[in-house]
Scaffold this motif. Structure first.
Motif, PDB file in Angstrom:
ATOM      1  N   THR A 175       0.632  -1.128  -0.055  1.00 52.12           N
ATOM      2  CA  THR A 175      -0.116  -0.005   0.140  1.00 52.12           C
ATOM      3  C   THR A 175       0.752   1.209  -0.025  1.00 52.12           C
ATOM      4  OG1 THR A 175      -0.307   0.070   2.502  1.00 52.12           O
ATOM      5  CG2 THR A 175      -1.826  -1.197   1.092  1.00 52.12           C
ATOM      6  N   LEU A 176       0.380   2.240  -0.486  1.00 54.78           N
ATOM      7  CA  LEU A 176       0.887   3.666  -0.641  1.00 54.78           C
ATOM      8  C   LEU A 176      -0.165   4.812  -0.150  1.00 54.78           C
ATOM      9  CD1 LEU A 176       2.247   2.012  -3.276  1.00 54.78           C
ATOM     10  CD2 LEU A 176       3.948   3.516  -2.924  1.00 54.78           C
ATOM     11  N   THR A 177       0.209   5.692   0.333  1.00 52.31           N
ATOM     12  CA  THR A 177      -0.775   6.768   0.817  1.00 52.31           C
ATOM     13  C   THR A 177      -0.425   7.879  -0.062  1.00 52.31           C
ATOM     14  OG1 THR A 177      -0.642   5.965   3.058  1.00 52.31           O
ATOM     15  CG2 THR A 177      -1.616   8.146   2.754  1.00 52.31           C
TER      16      THR A 177
ATOM     17  N   LEU B 236      -4.039   3.437  -0.983  1.00 49.45           N
ATOM     18  CA  LEU B 236      -4.091   2.835  -2.292  1.00 49.45           C
ATOM     19  C   LEU B 236      -3.478   1.333  -2.277  1.00 49.45           C
ATOM     20  CD1 LEU B 236      -3.263   5.739  -4.349  1.00 49.45           C
ATOM     21  CD2 LEU B 236      -5.741   4.995  -3.878  1.00 49.45           C
ATOM     22  N   LEU B 237      -3.830   0.339  -2.842  1.00 53.51           N
ATOM     23  CA  LEU B 237      -3.092  -1.018  -2.948  1.00 53.51           C
ATOM     24  C   LEU B 237      -2.599  -1.157  -4.304  1.00 53.51           C
ATOM     25  CD1 LEU B 237      -2.453  -3.895  -1.853  1.00 53.51           C
ATOM     26  CD2 LEU B 237      -4.818  -4.524  -2.631  1.00 53.51           C
ATOM     27  N   ARG B 238      -1.266  -1.300  -4.090  1.00 52.16           N
ATOM     28  CA  ARG B 238      -0.598  -1.672  -5.581  1.00 52.16           C
ATOM     29  C   ARG B 238      -0.040  -2.975  -5.632  1.00 52.16           C
ATOM     30  NH1 ARG B 238       4.770   1.362  -6.197  1.00 52.16           N
ATOM     31  NH2 ARG B 238       5.578  -0.140  -5.036  1.00 52.16           N
ATOM     32  N   GLU B 239      -0.689  -3.787  -6.519  1.00 53.68           N
ATOM     33  CA  GLU B 239      -0.316  -5.010  -6.664  1.00 53.68           C
ATOM     34  C   GLU B 239       0.740  -5.450  -7.448  1.00 53.68           C
ATOM     35  OE1 GLU B 239      -3.238  -7.906  -5.289  1.00 53.68           O
ATOM     36  OE2 GLU B 239      -5.036  -6.518  -5.686  1.00 53.68           O
ATOM     37  N   ALA B 240       1.508  -6.607  -7.484  1.00 51.71           N
ATOM     38  CA  ALA B 240       2.787  -7.024  -8.234  1.00 51.71           C
ATOM     39  C   ALA B 240       1.973  -7.321  -9.510  1.00 51.71           C
ATOM     40  CB  ALA B 240       3.460  -7.989  -7.688  1.00 51.71           C
ATOM     41  N   ALA B 241       2.678  -6.903 -10.497  1.00 48.24           N
ATOM     42  CA  ALA B 241       2.174  -7.176 -11.871  1.00 48.24           C
ATOM     43  C   ALA B 241       2.908  -8.033 -12.866  1.00 48.24           C
ATOM     44  CB  ALA B 241       1.908  -5.857 -12.672  1.00 48.24           C
ATOM     45  N   ARG B 242       4.253  -8.378 -12.108  1.00 53.71           N
ATOM     46  CA  ARG B 242       5.087  -9.472 -12.777  1.00 53.71           C
ATOM     47  C   ARG B 242       5.945 -10.124 -11.762  1.00 53.71           C
ATOM     48  NH1 ARG B 242      10.182  -7.075 -14.119  1.00 53.71           N
ATOM     49  NH2 ARG B 242      10.344  -8.489 -16.297  1.00 53.71           N
TER      50      ARG B 242
ATOM     51  N   TYR C  98      -6.885  -5.197   2.660  1.00 55.68           N
ATOM     52  CA  TYR C  98      -6.561  -5.268   1.222  1.00 55.68           C
ATOM     53  C   TYR C  98      -7.988  -5.626   0.627  1.00 55.68           C
ATOM     54  CZ  TYR C  98      -1.386  -5.564   1.395  1.00 55.68           C
ATOM     55  OH  TYR C  98      -0.111  -5.194   1.426  1.00 55.68           O
ATOM     56  N   ASP C  99      -8.986  -6.354   1.162  1.00 52.43           N
ATOM     57  CA  ASP C  99     -10.197  -6.730   0.510  1.00 52.43           C
ATOM     58  C   ASP C  99     -10.874  -5.500   0.210  1.00 52.43           C
ATOM     59  OD1 ASP C  99      -9.644  -9.069   0.324  1.00 52.43           O
ATOM     60  OD2 ASP C  99     -10.836  -9.843   2.226  1.00 52.43           O
ATOM     61  N   ARG C 100     -11.117  -4.374   1.196  1.00 52.79           N
ATOM     62  CA  ARG C 100     -11.495  -3.233   1.078  1.00 52.79           C
ATOM     63  C   ARG C 100     -10.972  -2.465   0.027  1.00 52.79           C
ATOM     64  NH1 ARG C 100     -13.162   0.688   5.839  1.00 52.79           N
ATOM     65  NH2 ARG C 100     -14.292   1.736   4.179  1.00 52.79           N
ATOM     66  N   LEU C 101      -9.448  -2.468   0.148  1.00 50.94           N
ATOM     67  CA  LEU C 101      -8.832  -1.666  -0.867  1.00 50.94           C
ATOM     68  C   LEU C 101      -9.070  -2.141  -2.398  1.00 50.94           C
ATOM     69  CD1 LEU C 101      -5.569  -1.117   1.205  1.00 50.94           C
ATOM     70  CD2 LEU C 101      -7.289   0.735   0.475  1.00 50.94           C
ATOM     71  N   ARG C 102      -9.223  -3.453  -2.481  1.00 52.20           N
ATOM     72  CA  ARG C 102      -9.609  -4.027  -3.917  1.00 52.20           C
ATOM     73  C   ARG C 102     -11.025  -3.493  -4.327  1.00 52.20           C
ATOM     74  NH1 ARG C 102      -6.609  -8.932  -1.884  1.00 52.20           N
ATOM     75  NH2 ARG C 102      -4.703  -8.716  -2.572  1.00 52.20           N
ATOM     76  N   ARG C 103     -11.879  -3.338  -3.194  1.00 48.51           N
ATOM     77  CA  ARG C 103     -13.331  -2.939  -3.734  1.00 48.51           C
ATOM     78  C   ARG C 103     -13.322  -1.609  -3.799  1.00 48.51           C
ATOM     79  NH1 ARG C 103     -14.702  -6.240   0.778  1.00 48.51           N
ATOM     80  NH2 ARG C 103     -15.293  -4.402   1.876  1.00 48.51           N
ATOM     81  N   GLU C 104     -12.729  -0.818  -3.107  1.00 45.29           N
ATOM     82  CA  GLU C 104     -13.096   0.635  -3.031  1.00 45.29           C
ATOM     83  C   GLU C 104     -11.838   1.532  -3.660  1.00 45.29           C
ATOM     84  OE1 GLU C 104     -14.258   1.712   1.033  1.00 45.29           O
ATOM     85  OE2 GLU C 104     -14.871  -0.280   1.587  1.00 45.29           O
ATOM     86  N   GLU C 105     -11.197   0.918  -4.191  1.00 45.16           N
ATOM     87  CA  GLU C 105      -9.962   1.665  -4.783  1.00 45.16           C
ATOM     88  C   GLU C 105      -8.995   2.449  -3.621  1.00 45.16           C
ATOM     89  OE1 GLU C 105      -8.687   5.508  -6.797  1.00 45.16           O
ATOM     90  OE2 GLU C 105     -10.302   4.640  -7.847  1.00 45.16           O
ATOM     91  N   GLY C 106      -9.639   3.217  -3.060  1.00 45.05           N
ATOM     92  CA  GLY C 106      -8.795   3.902  -1.955  1.00 45.05           C
ATOM     93  C   GLY C 106      -9.436   4.477  -0.895  1.00 45.05           C
TER      94      GLY C 106
END
Length: 693
Positions: free
Chosen positions: A453-455, A462-468, A522-530
């Motif tokens: 996460t980053l603020t 916000l949640l930034r997930e690994a992409a590779r 994390y679940d909330r961040l995935r649903r709500e974006e931030g």
């Protein structure tokens, strides 16, 4: 369709979202980058974001641990690297005490890594010496916000409210080049009737949209705010009801401002009296108003008090806690906000708790499973750590995601100190100038490979997930910390299997603190974006606008304080007749470690420059587009001249993104703001001379 990577930009605090599509065309890989909707950037990307994949996918990435042997870096196994660290750290602490090791972090690390790094310093190493490069970004505004409001969150209201504001003051912030995807908020506000005031010694791309540009003399921002206050008070624009119900200290401020002369303020700030009067009148008359500050105001030896004075302007007019009104410190780094909330700063514990508060220490010690007495006390700020390294009080340094050889003031002194260390470990993904001095380099994941996460600048998590996957045998930042802790017998405190495990512990550690993340998952961040903090429970929406009814101080009121007219500690004159100020350019970021590895960005701007007024250049016999020497009491650099009437005649400007003989911080002063320990990057005295042919 090739590999599709969903991610967000690693650079500034807007944290724009994007999709990167990898394709194979004619046997070679190409990449398409497309912006993606998010609440802050509204689906925009700037030139840096469009090309951010280039450094992460660069062939210059460090992909295995490297140990310096005979002056050369040679690959070693992780086991060998950890064994060396355990030996060196144990020896250092046995011989010179626990505080012989320093830990130095960065403002682009995720919240999870920032939290783990603070815990690593205090639990695994038990050293008091930890700080981070965000000290040079937000510390002055943080100190001011904490004192005035009782809390430090980037913006006190959401970005969307910029469009509703009647008058906007942008003080020492060049949003057009530093956070360009935010510019539509301001152009829309202007179309909606807002009056925009920009305070800057240079006519920047941001100043181009201003209705009024106050070309202040470097370092004189606090005095200029006093001028605005004087106009507001003398013209009867103060909000008496708000002041009596919601603030303390107004009488003291008024008595101080009454003693000042507007003519004198105009003289010392270099801003015409009629411009100060118009700015004060416009802000005082507006039905709503916002003030945004950034490094131009904050990177001063009185940065925290200069920000306090702009906050005085807001409070005097009652422009806070209501729509379209509030304060904002425009964060520079990706996680400059979150990075200081969870324990990377010398005096802080997670949740923005204080390391000097017994109750706070006891709470965090319980979360971590240690005794409060075993937690070290308060250390020192980032630059003061460099002084302790130079004095050899700190003998070993663990550095993660930062480049102090280029980013610190008085950079020659800093490099001298780092060369004296018995042992320097650098965890990074690219060869920074500091990494080249290391005894051991540990390869870490880039933003594309790292979940966390980053603020952002609004205080929105916000949640930034690994992409590779990671290249080579690269590890995540938190894995490196956990493994080192294991190697020195403290692994039981770092038994995480993923970033989310750390965030779950962070939630608990922050619970009840000023920066309360407990309700964020994390679940909330995935649903709500931030989600904005504070967020004390999982069914709480997060606080978008702060201070609607009270301030989180013991009396519920904001504190106003009289701020004297301050002069920079180093004045121009004699051998050094010009003021030097520094800043950013659109195509590069911080010390350029990442952006110089981007062929597209590097081609746009491959060398530094000095902006100088044509009249000043003529008097110094300097031609346009020629090499010149810029000299201060601490060092000298060589850069290319750029003549422009957009800067004050007594001031020159050099950007901060280059190293070596172009490193502007070889010139800047080590003088610090006494409250926040922010260096005065934005003002020092220099001379400029043509380089002999």
């Amino acid at each position: 369709m090739g590999n599709v990577m969903e991610t967000q930009c690693p650079f500034c605090s807007v944290q724009c979202r994007m999709t990167i599509t990898e394709k194979i065309e004619a046997g070679r890989k190409t990449y398409d980058v497309a912006p993606k909707q998010n609440a802050a950037s509204e689906g925009r990307l700037c030139i840096k974001g469009m090309n951010a994949y280039q450094h992460a996918l660069s062939g210059e990435r460090i992909t295995e641990p490297l140990m310096k042997k005979g002056g050369q870096f040679v690959p070693v196994s992780w086991e060998e690297a950890y064994k060396l660290i355990a030996e060196k750290f144990t020896t250092a602490q046995n011989e010179s005490g626990r505080d012989a090791i320093g830990v130095y972090g960065g403002g682009s690390l995720t919240n999870e890594t920032s939290y783990a790094l603070g815990k690593f310093a205090r639990v695994a190493l038990q050293t008091k010496y930890i700080d981070y490069n965000g000290r040079f970004c937000m510390s002055a505004a943080a100190t001011a916000g904490n004192k005035a409001f009782g809390v430090d969150r980037g913006l006190t209201n959401p970005l969307s409210e910029v469009r509703q504001s009647g008058c906007l003051i942008l003080a020492g912030t060049n949003i057009a080049e530093c956070q360009p995807t935010l510019m539509p908020y301001f152009t829309d506000a202007k179309e909606n009737g807002a009056f925009i005031i920009v305070i800057d010694p240079r006519n920047t791309a941001t100043a181009d949209i201003a209705d009024l540009h106050l070309k202040v003399k470097p370092g004189m921002d606090a005095a200029l705010a006093n001028g605005l206050l004087k106009v507001i008070m003398d013209s009867g624009y103060v909000d008496e009801v708000f002041l009596s119900k919601r603030t303390t200290g107004f009488d003291e401020v008024q008595a101080h401002v009454d003693s000042l002369q507007l003519e004198e303020i105009a003289f010392i700030t270099g801003v015409p009296k009629e411009d100060i009067e118009e700015a004060g009148r416009r802000f005082g008359q507006a039905a709503s108003g916002m003030i945004l500050t950034a490094r131009g105001v904050e990177q001063q030896t009185d940065g925290s008090m200069a920000v306090r004075n702009f906050i005085n302007v807001l409070l005097a007019t009652g422009n806070i806690g209501k729509p379209g009104s509030g304060y904002g410190a425009v964060t520079g780094q990706a996680n400059g906000q979150g990075g200081r909330e969870h324990g990377q700063k010398a005096d802080q514990l997670p949740g923005y708790r204080s390391i000097e508060n017994d109750e706070h220490r006891a709470y965090i010690a319980k979360v971590w499973g240690v005794k409060p007495a075993d937690l070290p006390g308060k250390g020192v700020s980032a630059y003061e750590m460099m002084e302790k390294i130079h004095a050899q009080e700190i003998r070993s340094l663990f550095l993660m995601g930062s480049n102090p050889v280029v980013s610190n003031p008085n950079a020659n002194f800093v490099e001298e100190g780092l060369r004296k260390l018995d042992f320097l470990v650098v965890a990074d993904m690219l060869f920074s100038e500091t990494a080249q001095l290391a005894d051991l380099i540990l390869p870490t994941a880039a933003y594309l490979e790292n979940t966390g996460t980053l603020t952002n600048l609004e205080g929105r998590v916000l949640l930034r997930e690994a992409a590779r996957p990671v290249p080579g045998i690269v590890k995540q930042d938190w894995e490196v910390l956990s493994d080192i802790a294991e190697s020195i017998g403290k692994g039981a405190y770092f038994s995480y299997s993923c970033a989310e495990d750390i965030f779950e512990e962070l939630r608990l550690a922050s619970k009840g603190g000023i920066a309360d993340y407990y309700g964020i998952t994390y679940d909330r961040l995935r649903r709500e974006e931030g989600i904005y903090w504070p967020c004390p429970s999982v069914d709480y929406p997060g606080e978008k606008r702060l201070f609607e009814t009270s301030f989180p101080r013991s009396d519920g009121r904001a504190e106003m304080v009289a701020v004297p007219n301050h002069f920079p500690k180093e004045r121009a004159g004699g051998k050094y007749p010009l003021y030097l100020t520094t800043g950013r350019v659109l195509g590069h970021y911080l010390t350029g470690v990442q952006t110089h590895k981007s062929p597209t960005l590097e081609a746009r701007q491959f060398e530094s420059f000095v902006e100088i007024h044509p009249k000043t250049a003529r008097s110094l016999n300097i031609q346009d587009d020629t090499l010149v020497k810029v000299h201060s009491r601490r060092g000298e650099i060589v850069v290319r001249s750029k003549l422009t009437a957009s800067i004050r005649e007594d001031t020159v400007f050099v950007p901060m993104h280059w190293d070596g003989m172009q490193n502007i911080n070889k010139l800047t002063s080590e003088e610090l703001d006494p409250a926040s320990k922010m260096p005065g990057f934005k003002v020092c005295a220099v001379s400029v001379t043509p380089l002999p042919a």
